[in-house]
Design an enzyme around this catalytic site. Sequence first.
Site, mmCIF file in Angstrom:
data_model
loop_
_atom_site.group_PDB
_atom_site.id
_atom_site.type_symbol
_atom_site.label_atom_id
_atom_site.label_comp_id
_atom_site.label_asym_id
_atom_site.label_seq_id
_atom_site.Cartn_x
_atom_site.Cartn_y
_atom_site.Cartn_z
ATOM 1 N NE ARG A 96 121.296 -21.834 -7.640
ATOM 2 C CZ ARG A 96 121.116 -20.855 -6.753
ATOM 3 N NH1 ARG A 96 120.518 -21.098 -5.613
ATOM 4 N NH2 ARG A 96 121.535 -19.635 -7.012
ATOM 5 C CG ASP A 110 126.621 -24.067 -10.989
ATOM 6 O OD1 ASP A 110 127.688 -23.596 -10.568
ATOM 7 O OD2 ASP A 110 125.509 -23.766 -10.521
ATOM 8 C CD GLU A 124 126.961 -22.208 -4.231
ATOM 9 O OE1 GLU A 124 127.227 -21.158 -3.627
ATOM 10 O OE2 GLU A 124 126.526 -22.225 -5.394
ATOM 11 C CD GLN A 170 134.225 -21.319 -6.971
ATOM 12 O OE1 GLN A 170 134.049 -22.522 -7.090
ATOM 13 N NE2 GLN A 170 133.564 -20.601 -6.091
HETATM 14 O O1 F6P Z 1 124.515 -20.712 -11.315
HETATM 15 C C1 F6P Z 1 125.819 -20.299 -11.200
HETATM 16 C C2 F6P Z 1 126.125 -19.893 -9.779
HETATM 17 O O2 F6P Z 1 127.445 -19.417 -9.749
HETATM 18 C C3 F6P Z 1 125.896 -20.973 -8.718
HETATM 19 O O3 F6P Z 1 126.966 -21.863 -8.611
HETATM 20 C C4 F6P Z 1 125.680 -20.145 -7.488
HETATM 21 O O4 F6P Z 1 124.894 -20.833 -6.527
HETATM 22 C C5 F6P Z 1 124.951 -18.971 -7.989
HETATM 23 O O5 F6P Z 1 125.282 -18.829 -9.353
HETATM 24 C C6 F6P Z 1 125.262 -17.708 -7.238
HETATM 25 O O6 F6P Z 1 124.543 -16.668 -7.796
HETATM 26 P P1 F6P Z 1 124.648 -15.150 -7.345
HETATM 27 O O7 F6P Z 1 125.983 -14.642 -7.748
HETATM 28 O O8 F6P Z 1 123.563 -14.465 -8.096
HETATM 29 O O9 F6P Z 1 124.446 -15.132 -5.873
#
Ligand code: F6P
Length: 354
Positions: free
Chosen positions: A184, A140, A234, A286
């Site tokens: 996020r 991020d 997102e 990603q």
């Molecule tokens: O913090 C990195 C990230 O990839 C965010 O962009 C995303 O919202 C979150 O982690 C998703 O996390 P998880 O894979 O635990 O659902």
Amino acid sequence: MGTSVLPMRVGVLTGGGDCPGLNAVIRAVVRRGVQDYEFEFVGFRDGWRGPLEGDTVPLDVQSVRGILPRGGTILGSSRTNPLRPDAVDGGISGVERIKDNLSGLGVDALVVIGGEDTLGVATRLHEEGISVVGVPKTIDNDLGATDYTFGFDTAVNIAMEAIDRLHTTAESHHRALIVEVMGRSAGWIALHAGLAGGANVILIPEKPFSIEKVCAYVQHRFQTRYAPIVVVAEGAHPIEEDSEIGSQKLDAFGHIRLGGVGQMLAEEIEKRTGKEARCTVLGHTQRGGTPTAFDRVLATRFGVHAICAVRDGAFGTMVALRGTDIVRVPLADATRELKLVPQERYAEAEVFFG
Ligand code: F6P
């Protein structure tokens, strides 16, 4: 060979969402630590779960051979939060359990590779007397005190390639294609991938968007006989939002599991413009796979400097990129405030909307 360095046993862990480049950091920490300082290493499995439960994995030069280009983390990761009440076991707090396990294993210091949450815990443990050095990671790119985190460049390149591919198929079918990327709280991935991929609209969490305006950009793009690509982070949300997007599931740090804004947008665009609109969610692609050269170099430099900070006893610090230099900053500075996309940066991208 450093001869005046006291021998140490150093623990290494990777916490939070994984990202390409974690293995490059681990390799650099171990290689330099063993070669130059004669340190010993202990790997902790799955983020803070490792030190909390005393779950370790051997870590030496042999075990880090060949991992530089590998995505993921050989140590595993988790979003375990040792500061939560459910980390208390038999009346012993998560912090005390970690301290007991570290002293039982003879671990003198920890190199903690993580983002906002993992380094937030590291900051607290440092205040409790544990010797910690932090390394910033997250796709991020939203950690304060460092210009870039590794993992970001890889994620941006994956998203850019997807956008390039979507342009050609969107044009063949005269469709609007919506690309939902991760991000996020900060829209760095959307901003960079959208700019690099020539998106027609970029939507980020920092700036609530008007669905009407997005539809106007989409219509305008069709009028120029091209098909629109909308990139949405997102965590972005419309001004006229009347319900929560995504699930209500929370992780151990209280974050909602995001996802769904791209599909919502596709449905609204189709309804309001009469043009077919479809959504592609890039999701965890990603975060997977091999790191770019930029991320391999940054991660390696972070690792080399992090173990140097351990040698110097610079605990409670994090290595950070400032310009082209790797510097040490207080751990607390990294997590005090997220690094968001400034309005002026977004305005640069707006030049290309519509
Ligand atoms: O913090 C990195 C990230 O990839 C965010 O962009 C995303 O919202 C979150 O982690 C998703 O996390 P998880 O894979 O635990 O659902």
